[in-house]
Design a protein around this motif. Structure first.
Motif, PDB file in Angstrom:
ATOM      1  N   VAL A 210       0.859  -1.184   0.000  1.00 39.41           N
ATOM      2  CA  VAL A 210       0.000   0.000   0.000  1.00 39.41           C
ATOM      3  C   VAL A 210       0.895   1.233   0.000  1.00 39.41           C
ATOM      4  N   ALA A 211       0.657   2.145  -0.957  1.00 37.62           N
ATOM      5  CA  ALA A 211       1.455   3.371  -1.091  1.00 37.62           C
ATOM      6  C   ALA A 211       0.640   4.565  -0.619  1.00 37.62           C
ATOM      7  N   LEU A 212       1.104   5.204   0.439  1.00 36.14           N
ATOM      8  CA  LEU A 212       0.435   6.348   1.053  1.00 36.14           C
ATOM      9  C   LEU A 212       1.242   7.612   0.808  1.00 36.14           C
ATOM     10  N   GLY A 213       0.640   8.761   1.138  1.00 35.77           N
ATOM     11  CA  GLY A 213       1.436   9.977   1.189  1.00 35.77           C
ATOM     12  C   GLY A 213       0.911  11.130   0.373  1.00 35.77           C
ATOM     13  N   ASP A 214       1.842  12.060   0.098  1.00 33.47           N
ATOM     14  CA  ASP A 214       1.520  13.314  -0.563  1.00 33.47           C
ATOM     15  C   ASP A 214       1.924  13.273  -2.036  1.00 33.47           C
ATOM     16  N   SER A 215       2.125  14.443  -2.623  1.00 37.09           N
ATOM     17  CA  SER A 215       2.391  14.542  -4.053  1.00 37.09           C
ATOM     18  C   SER A 215       3.709  13.903  -4.475  1.00 37.09           C
ATOM     19  N   TYR A 216       4.659  13.792  -3.556  1.00 36.52           N
ATOM     20  CA  TYR A 216       5.940  13.163  -3.906  1.00 36.52           C
ATOM     21  C   TYR A 216       5.782  11.664  -4.082  1.00 36.52           C
ATOM     22  N   SER A 217       4.750  11.088  -3.485  1.00 39.13           N
ATOM     23  CA  SER A 217       4.432   9.682  -3.709  1.00 39.13           C
ATOM     24  C   SER A 217       3.380   9.493  -4.792  1.00 39.13           C
ATOM     25  N   SER A 218       2.462  10.448  -4.932  1.00 37.48           N
ATOM     26  CA  SER A 218       1.446  10.300  -5.979  1.00 37.48           C
ATOM     27  C   SER A 218       2.039  10.522  -7.360  1.00 37.48           C
ATOM     28  N   GLY A 219       3.165  11.269  -7.427  1.00 30.67           N
ATOM     29  CA  GLY A 219       3.849  11.446  -8.706  1.00 30.67           C
ATOM     30  C   GLY A 219       3.565  12.758  -9.398  1.00 30.67           C
ATOM     31  N   VAL A 220       3.113  13.769  -8.662  1.00 31.76           N
ATOM     32  CA  VAL A 220       2.930  15.091  -9.270  1.00 31.76           C
ATOM     33  C   VAL A 220       4.265  15.544  -9.854  1.00 31.76           C
ATOM     34  N   GLY A 221       4.217  16.021 -11.089  1.00 31.86           N
ATOM     35  CA  GLY A 221       5.423  16.433 -11.792  1.00 31.86           C
ATOM     36  C   GLY A 221       5.925  15.409 -12.780  1.00 31.86           C
ATOM     37  N   ALA A 222       5.494  14.158 -12.627  1.00 33.99           N
ATOM     38  CA  ALA A 222       5.943  13.088 -13.519  1.00 33.99           C
ATOM     39  C   ALA A 222       5.043  12.932 -14.739  1.00 33.99           C
ATOM     40  N   GLY A 223       3.850  13.553 -14.704  1.00 35.63           N
ATOM     41  CA  GLY A 223       2.928  13.459 -15.836  1.00 35.63           C
ATOM     42  C   GLY A 223       2.243  12.105 -15.908  1.00 35.63           C
TER      43      GLY A 223
END
Length: 269
Positions: free
Chosen positions: A39-52
């Protein structure tokens, strides 16, 4: 020296046994990865914001198929994979909105959180738009929050994760330093501002590492992986100010996810 027939036969048996054991070890490693319930939790650094390449079904959470949790899952084929990380998430959001998939069968959890609690977006906005003195004052305010308030919020978050997934290995990932000092940037923030922002990242990471360790969680420091790939490095894995998509500013690119976060997470688990 020539081997006797008996010696050669014995050597061949040892070689065959060694190959069999190696194969068994490889198979066991593959089975272990496949057995993971991740299970992957967290903020934008885990969701991948910036990676497209965002999943349209994730809405404002902006979960990217290029984010390190997805890349790890694609490479390791865990028995189950739930991706609940969300752009903008604070510790309370992780507790209230992201822990649903966790259970006694969860074996692996990753999380990045704390930057939004400390006012990451406001710090960067202040530093881009206002004076050096105002920027540094805002950075110091954020550091005071990290010292005085964030540890308690992290404790609540980590306690909630442990309570819902008592058998899981938990990897807490940190944040990169944003700037290569004395680098290639000819304009933008002053060197004093860049140094202050880097120092704040280190301050946040140190606090996060301490709280993770106190809960028995692994802490995965990404700063080393991003060294040489900061803004102003000439080979940045981080977006600078992106006026066309402001939300991606100061977030890892796809290369930052695959070259920075993924190997750091993989090494931790």
């Amino acid at each position: 020296m020539r081997l006797s027939r008996t010696t050669a036969y014995a050597a061949s048996l040892l070689l065959a046994a060694g190959l069999a054991l190696t194969g068994a070890g490889t198979a066991a490693a593959a089975d272990n990865a496949a057995a993971e319930a991740y299970v992957a939790l967290g903020d934008s650094y885990s969701s991948g914001v910036g990676a497209g390449n965002y999943d349209s079904g994730s809405g404002d959470c902006k979960r990217s198929t290029r984010a390190y949790p997805v890349l790890w899952a694609n490479a390791n084929s865990p028995s189950s994979f739930d991706f609940t990380a969300c752009s903008g998430a604070r510790t309370g959001d992780v507790i209230n909105n992201q822990l649903g998939p966790l259970g006694s069968g969860t074996t692996l959890v990753s999380v990045t959180v704390g930057g939004n609690d400390a006012g990451f977006a406001d710090v960067m906005t202040t530093c881009v738009l206002q004076s050096e003195s105002t920027c540094i004052a805002r950075v110091n305010e954020a550091k005071a929050y990290v010292d005085n308030t964030l540890p308690g919020n992290l404790d609540k978050t980590y306690d909630a994760i442990k309570a819902k997934a008592p058998n899981a290995q938990v990897a807490v990932l940190g944040y990169p330093r944003f700037y290569q000092l004395n680098g290639s940037c000819a304009a933008g923030l002053t060197e004093n501002e860049r140094a202050a922002i880097n120092g704040a990242a280190d301050h946040l990471n140190a606090a996060t590492a301490k709280r993770a360790a106190d809960h028995g969680f692994a802490y995965a420091d990404v700063a080393g992986a991003f060294t040489g790939h900061e803004i102003c490095s000439g080979d940045s894995w981080l977006h600078s100010v992106n006026w066309g998509n402001i939300g991606e500013s100061y977030h890892p690119t796809a290369a930052g996810q695959s070259g920075g976060y993924l190997p750091t997470f993989s090494s931790a688990v």
